[in-house]
Design an enzyme around this catalytic site. Structure first.
Site, PDB file in Angstrom:
ATOM      1  N   GLU A   1       8.774  -2.034 -66.786  1.00 16.45           N
ATOM      2  CA  GLU A   1       8.765  -0.584 -67.015  1.00 16.45           C
ATOM      3  C   GLU A   1       9.826  -0.114 -68.003  1.00 16.45           C
ATOM      4  OE1 GLU A   1       9.580  -2.325 -64.302  1.00 16.45           O
ATOM      5  OE2 GLU A   1      11.168  -1.381 -63.116  1.00 16.45           O
TER       6      GLU A   1
ATOM      7  N   TYR B   1       7.963  -5.334 -52.465  1.00  9.27           N
ATOM      8  CA  TYR B   1       6.768  -4.581 -52.866  1.00  9.27           C
ATOM      9  C   TYR B   1       5.920  -4.244 -51.648  1.00  9.27           C
ATOM     10  CZ  TYR B   1       7.616  -6.231 -57.687  1.00  9.27           C
ATOM     11  OH  TYR B   1       8.156  -6.481 -58.914  1.00  9.27           O
TER      12      TYR B   1
ATOM     13  N   LYS C   1       3.964 -14.999 -61.791  1.00  9.95           N
ATOM     14  CA  LYS C   1       3.060 -14.806 -60.648  1.00  9.95           C
ATOM     15  C   LYS C   1       2.010 -15.916 -60.588  1.00  9.95           C
ATOM     16  CE  LYS C   1      -0.381 -11.528 -58.977  1.00  9.95           C
ATOM     17  NZ  LYS C   1      -1.025 -10.219 -59.200  1.00  9.95           N
TER      18      LYS C   1
END
Ligand code: BES
Ligand code: ZN
Length: 613
Positions: free
Chosen positions: A274, A386, A568
């Site tokens: 971000e 998360y 990931k």
């Protein structure tokens, strides 16, 4: 929090209670031939107590040439190198500052070719094959390898930068663009200028230099990438403005000016990052059908949770990510419906179960608020902040009156803490004060278990399964199929399923005991997953094959960990390959061979996963 009132940041050497950076002016010269950035960083610092006569900055592998304070040469010294914190740089002020007084401290330095924040790509490693490429990834504590700074999310400052690069290339930063010119010192170079007027933490400083093009995708948005991908990216991320507007409706105005996207080379280690004004994203989101655009909704949401209201230390990382996942799913709810949000939340709960299983149910790193005094934040990273974070927020939403009521709280939380950094305790106090008429409800929440206990949360949310039912049924058929029943499967099983439902179907199968080899072979025959490009589907399919000990999947999995480096996908595949006896040596060989061209963060973590360090 349970005896841990101290909100100091154990992963930084700097002392925000003594002194705080207000502005940072960077002058960077990017040298591709030597893989260094020659730089000056001028920090405007403000004393937080009377009598300040020295300050300590974080650095990692920086070569420090000189320091000045208010233009006069100053003494400096480097301390001992710490394994993950790097090296403290202490600069002596030739005067004493009173609380509130400011000084400009300028450091001349250069980065190391091994800087952990930076990946330098050769022309051959790019899509265009003609020009080299450089990008940064500073979260959590890598900024210090690019800029000497107070590398803690508890300090926020504005910044501006002038970046000199070869004139064929474009430089972008996590800031609004503020002009470009020929470099007066060297006509073969160009200088790009940037200005970030919203105070932000150091981990959001970001730089990219490459042969970049852009397309306009909205009134405040462009997508940037090498020209080979830019049109595909413009299509894939067409919904950006709709998402921004949806987010603004939920959270209030977007304060950062531009919201651009940058599609990085495939070695980018995360799905998205971000960076203000310019979200960085992996090219593995280019599925062709917009099915992975939730990552954009996620990064957009960080414009409020994370970038405006920031975790004070990495122990409170769930405040950034848990709230952002919650908002990401609220954007999904607005753009689709509540059933869709419930469906996505089911997937998130499964990611949580997997993370807990990988770390072990008693591992303190599975606490929502872990203790990180001796842990590198990169080693602590997982789905726990998360998804345990989301599960807590969803649980509170249900207890307190539903999504609209709970969004009222989140909006107030953002307004109250905008432009500052917060701890879990700050968040909890804010929650109790917003819901002061519902204290009995809040008191029933087992806070200690949620925050400070490892493993799965004390309460399992009950999600609506209607969009998952087909996935559940198909998963059941495959995991119980007898040899005779294998002939009953067909292409048509998947016809009505969206990409997200196929992902869910495979994710469910991964929670079951490994399939028989016969079953995965039959699945390939009918569904042809070996040919699928969607990275989320391919990743889960290959894991399923490796667990079924299917040797044909070994080269495919080795290829996937080589052609892209999103952690990931890359880390679990490497771990599964390692656990497959027949693949182990080849896996280690592949890693050792590719390591020099891998991203430094990915290389370091995979080396640990493969027990090579
Ligand atoms: N800020 C994170 C990425 C990150 C976290 C980088 C910690 C370094 C250290 C980003 O917002 C993120 O969460 N990305 C996810 C997106 C997903 C949850 C939709 C990813 O990369 O997969
Ligand atoms: Zn995030």
């Amino acid at each position: 929090m349970a005896g841990r009132e101290d909100a100091s940041d154990s992963s930084s050497f700097s002392a925000p209670r003594e002194c705080s950076t207000r502005h940072l002016a960077l002058t960077l010269r990017v040298a591709f031939d030597t893989r260094v950035i020659q730089a000056r960083a001028a920090l405007t610092v403000e004393a937080q107590r009377d009598g300040l006569s020295a300050l300590t900055l974080d650095t990692r592998d920086l070569k420090i040439h000189k320091a000045t304070t208010n233009g006069l040469e100053a003494k400096f010294s480097l301390g001992d190198k710490h394994s993950f914190k790097g090296t403290p740089l202490t600069i002596t002020l030739p005067f004493k500052l009173l609380r509130g007084e400011q000084a400009v401290v300028e450091v001349s330095y250069e980065t190391s070719p091994e800087a952990s924040a930076l990946q330098w790509l050769t022309a051959e490693q790019t899509a265009g094959k003609e020009h080299p490429y450089l990008f940064s990834q500073c979260q959590a504590i890598h900024c210090r390898s690019m800029v000497p700074c107070q590398d803690t999310p508890s300090v926020k400052s504005t910044y501006c930068a002038r970046v000199s690069v070869p004139k064929e290339l474009v430089a972008l930063m996590s800031a609004n663009r503020d002009g470009e010119m020929i470099d007066a010192q060297d006509g073969s170079r160009k200088i790009y200028c940037f200005r970030q007027t919203v105070p932000m933490p150091s981990y959001l400083i970001a730089l990219v230099v490459g042969s970049l093009e852009s397309r306009v995708i909205g009134p405040r948005s462009r997508v940037w990438s090498e020209k080979e991908m830019v049109d595909a990216a413009a299509y894939e991320f067409e919904e950006t403005e709709t998402m921004l507007k949806t987010a603004e409706k939920l959270m209030g105005p977007y304060v950062w000016g531009q919201y651009d996207l940058l599609v990085l080379p495939p070695s980018f280690p995360y799905g998205g990052m971000e960076n203000p004004c310019l979200t960085f994203i992996t090219p593995t989101l280019l599925a062709g059908d917009k099915s992975l655009s939730n990552v954009i909704a996620h990064e957009i949401s960080h414009s409020w949770t994370g970038n405006l209201v920031t975790n004070k230390t990495w122990e409170h990382f769930w405040l950034n990510e848990g709230h952002t996942v919650y908002l990401e799913r609220m954007i999904g709810r607005s753009m689709f419906d509540e059933k869709f949000r419930q469906f996505v939340a089911i997937g998130g709960w499964k990611d949580l179960l997997e993370a807990v299983e990988t770390f072990g149910a008693t591992n303190p790193l599975t606490n929502l608020v872990p203790v990180l005094s001796d842990t590198d934040p990169d080693d602590a990273f997982s789905s726990v902040p998360y998804e345990k974070g989301f599960a807590l927020l969803y649980h509170l939403e249900e207890l307190l009156g539903g999504p609209d009521v709970f969004m009222g709280f989140l909006k107030a939380y953002i307004q109250i803490f905008a432009y500052s950094s917060v701890t879990t305790e700050d968040w909890k106090k804010c929650l109790y004060s917003y819901f002061n008429n519902k204290a009995e409800i809040l008191n029933k929440v087992d806070w200690k278990a949620w925050f400070h206990s490892p493993g799965i949360p004390p309460f399992k949310p009950n999600y609506d399964t209607s969009m998952a039912d087909d996935c559940i049924a198909l998963c059941k058929r495959w995991s119980t199929a007898t040899d005779a029943e294998l002939s009953c499967f067909g292409e048509a099983d998947l016809k009505q399923m969206s990409s997200q439902q196929k992902i869910e179907f495979l994710a469910l199968l991964l929670l079951e005991p490994p399939l028989c080899l016969k079953n995965v072979k039959r699945m390939q025959e009918v569904y042809k997953f070996n040919g699928i490009k969607n990275a989320e589907i391919r990743f889960r399919w290959l894991r399923l094959c490796l667990r079924a000990q299917w040797e044909e999947a070994i080269p495919l999995a080795l290829q996937m960990v080589t052609v892209q480096g999103r952690m990931k996908f890359t880390r679990p595949l490497y771990r599964d390959l390692y656990n497959f006896e027949k693949a182990r040596q080849q896996t280690i060989d592949t890693f050792v061979k590719n390591k020099p061209s891998m991203h430094p963060i990915t290389a370091a973590l995979v080396a640990k996963d493969l027990h090579l360090v």
